[in-house]
Write a protein that holds these residues in place. Structure first.
Motif: not given
Ligand code: DGJ
Length: 734
Positions: A406-420
């Motif tokens: 679509m001509g857009m950029k894409f971003g993603l969330w991480f929380e690497p320091e944690m765990v369930n």
């Protein structure tokens, strides 16, 4: 050279554009702090140390019968311990022989071009063509041979001095280091106010200003992160200092973990400031020959009030903290999925949202929490960085491709320091999180904190996150951190090294950030911690922008952003437009006010455009276009706080002025509507008084002097929470 050493009187002088910092080696080899403040020409200001006997103070043995020479009455550059200086110390340790003493005496020094770096901790750097110099002074205890190297970085043109300390154990056996302040400064006077930034989640970086009282005035964090509650930044200033006038000293610690800032006023009305890693539960064992680095402190002095002090910090944090190319590029206008969808979405719905977000002017779609593992709520999936098969069956690269098409950029969330605990990662490695053997660990947001003091955990996380990023399609990462640590015990280290874990966690974190961020120079990384719980100088070396707060209510943001601006530049503050009534405060304010407030940062949206009317979408498209037109000025101009949101004022206003003073932008949001008919003027700052500026919105042309002294008259019709914008351009008067 901005650093000189005068052999004859043994005085070191650090000189910046408008400040001087001076130290002297005393007749007995102690390094005395003489002066920090407005530029002075004097070569040796040691006359300011009074020649009086302070009864009841101890005198070091080498002073013989001299009762004047006392470590507690003399200003120290790096204070000793257990030898008669009773103020907050620079150092506390237990020597191999069980003694607590440390007396640093001058050993050697070196002056070099360029700015020092630390080996494992983030520091500021000098720009390619920028002049910066380093002074290293080694102080050594003549009995134990424990030494400290005091590092000074001088950014002459920016009125910034940095300090750091490296302690080396040159003694015969192991020592236990229990406190090592990165910087301490002794002022010979009192009468300071302290300004610091306090708060909590949804209420970050509120400003507090109070006169220092006798005794220790302290702020700090013991949460394993710099935290929402206090920021590792403080100002000492004169009682009468305001935005434009008066002495002001700023202190910022380049560290994201436990910290302390002490300002102690003693019985002689002298003031000692000390800043560094919080000594609580801190004990580092150093074998013979081992060294320990304490993080950097950034110091600045302004003789012209708080605005100038903030400008010094803004310039250094904007230009000398983060090497990412995105610092100097136009940041994408993003739409983030968190507030509209939280954990409940599917691929089709997200694509539809991304498409609609283009109508608002967004050029990046960010997929927040919930895209991985079995993450359908807060209780599971954290730690499993593979796409959730139900929500994103096509996987991340293919989903990203749909956004890109679509001509857009894409971003993603991480929380690497944690765990369930309900995650594959935890099931495979229950020993990988911080927990005390024999005790059930405390959860926060249903999650545990991974033990980043362990090299194997950091290596694993580096691989896990990098493998998502290396599979392609990700243009932006939001790095979150949503709980504080407790149960601080690592199963990797023996019982007698548990006092090292808080700090080893930070070293692990910085190594992890280096291994992920610096290896992906084409990805924009944004920091986050339950909103703005880890907004500090060290994080700014990795993240060009940091999510300022989970509170997106515009009036609440006025105080959050106002406080943040004392230390950090506007281009680092993530700020988004969201829906009303606001999810947290339930307050409704006009769209324009939400937009104007989000322009106090890196602009974006946090809403579902499918729920907006055509008119609302069109209005937002205009706000985005306005922001895009002015983002260079907002990001790189000088920022002025024109009024405080805490005062009983009718409005809160702020202003950007281009460095060449040819352009300016003024924003105001009205607060108090109980005073309806009062004339209300916004007094501008930073303009050239003898030049003229045309104000687009009023059609008037006024001199910089008139705009400062008379100001812009706000319209009398000004409902609560309405926004006003004024664009100014310098013109040659016809
Ligand atoms: C806290 C962040 O501040 C929010 O923006 C969002 O990313 C949530 N975490 C997701 O869990």
């Amino acid at each position: 050279m901005s650093i000189t050493y005068n052999q004859s009187n043994r005085v070191f002088t650090l000189q910046t554009k408008s400040s001087t910092y001076q130290m002297k080696i005393s007749e007995h080899g102690h390094l005395l702090h003489l002066y920090y403040g407005k530029s002075i020409l004097d070569a040796d200001v040691s006359y300011l140390i009074p020649n009086v006997i302070r009864s009841h103070e101890s005198n070091p043995a080498e002073a013989g019968e001299d009762r004047v020479y006392s470590l507690c009455a003399y200003p120290q550059e790096f204070s000793s311990n257990d030898v008669g200086d009773y103020r907050v110390p620079s150092i506390e340790l237990v020597n191999f022989d069980g003694s607590y003493a440390f007396v640093g005496k001058y050993h050697s020094h070196k002056i070099v071009h360029g700015k020092y770096q630390l080996s494992a901790l983030p520091t500021l750097f000098a720009g390619a063509n920028e002049k910066a110099d380093t002074l290293e002074i080694v102080l050594e205890d003549e009995i134990t041979h424990v030494s400290v190297k005091l590092l000074y970085g001088v950014f002459e043109g920016k009125d910034i001095i940095t300090r750091a300390v490296i302690l080396c154990n040159g003694s015969q056996g192991e020592l236990r280091l229990q406190r090592l302040m990165s910087a301490s400064i002794d002022f010979m006077t009192d009468g300071f106010d302290m300004i610091d930034l306090f708060g909590h989640h949804y209420f970050e970086r509120q400003t507090d200003r109070r006169p220092l009282s006798h005794g220790i005035n302290e702020i700090g964090s013991f949460r394993g992160a710099s935290g929402h509650f206090h920021n590792p930044f403080a100002i000492l200033c004169d009682r009468k200092t305001d935005e434009d006038q008066g002495n002001a000293y700023g202190f910022a610690l380049m560290y994201s973990g436990n910290f302390v800032f002490d300002a102690e006023v003693d019985g002689y009305s002298q003031t000692r400031v000390a800043m560094g890693i919080h000594p609580k539960q801190f004990e580092f064992r150093l074998a013979k020959g081992e060294c320990f680095e304490a993080p950097e402190v950034v110091l600045s002095y302004s003789a012209n009030g708080l605005s100038k002090l903030s400008h010094n910090f803004h310039d250094i944090f904007r230009e000398n903290a983060c090497e990412s190319r995105f610092v100097h590029e136009e940041r994408p206008i993003l739409l983030n999925s968190w507030e509209p969808f939280r954990f409940t979405f599917d691929s089709e719905q997200l694509i539809k949202t991304a498409k609609l977000s283009q109508k608002l002017g967004a050029d990046m779609f960010v997929l927040d929490d919930g895209w991985f593992g079995t993450r359908n709520d807060e209780t599971s999936g954290l730690g499993d960085w593979v796409a959730n098969a139900q929500k994103l069956p096509e996987g991340i690269p293919a989903f990203a491709e749909k956004i890109h098409s679509m001509g857009m950029k894409f971003g993603l969330w991480f929380e690497p320091e944690m765990v369930n605990e309900d995650s594959d990662l935890y099931r495979a490695h229950p020993d990988w999180c911080l927990r005390i053997p024999g005790r059930a660990p405390s959860r926060s947001r249903h999650q545990l904190c991974l033990d980043l003091s362990r090299p194997d955990v950091c290596d694993y996380l580096m691989k896990a996150v990098n493998s998502v990023l290396d599979s392609g399609g990700v243009d932006y990462v939001k790095w979150d951190y949503n709980r504080y640590v407790c149960d601080v015990y690592s199963q990797y280290y023996p019982a007698d090294r548990q006092g090292e874990i808080y700090h080893r966690y930070m070293l692990g974190l910085y190594r992890l950030l280096d291994g992920i961020i610096k290896t992906h120079p084409d990805i924009l990384f944004e920091g986050c911690s339950g909103g703005g719980g880890r907004f500090d100088g060290a994080m700014l070396t990795y993240f060009p922008q940091i999510w300022c707060s989970d509170n997106t209510d515009a009036p609440s943001r006025l105080t959050i952003q106002y406080g943040t601006s004392f230390a950090y530049p506007v281009c680092t503050m993530g700020a988004h437009v969201s829906v009303c009534p606001n999810k947290k405060t339930k307050r409704t304010v006009p769209w324009e006010t939400r937009a104007v407030t989000a322009m106090h940062g890196t602009f974006g949206y946090e809403l579902d455009p499918a729920k907006m009317s055509e008119q609302e979408i069109a209005a937002c498209a205009e706000y985005t276009a306005f922001y895009k037109k002015h983002r260079e000025l907002i990001a790189n101009g000088d920022y002025y706080r024109l009024s405080s949101p805490y005062d009983d004022s009718i409005f809160t206003a702020w202003q950007f002025v281009s460095k060449d003073k040819s352009e300016s932008l003024v924003f105001a949001v009205t607060q108090d509507i109980s005073i309806l008919d009062q004339n209300c003027y916004i007094h501008l700052r930073g303009l050239e008084s003898d030049h003229f500026y045309r104000i687009k919105q009023t059609g008037r042309t006024l001199s910089g002097a008139a705009l400062a002294h008379i100001g812009i008259l706000l319209p009398h019709t000004r409902p609560q929470y309405s926004a006003f914008v004024f664009e100014l351009k310098k013109i040659e008067r016809e």
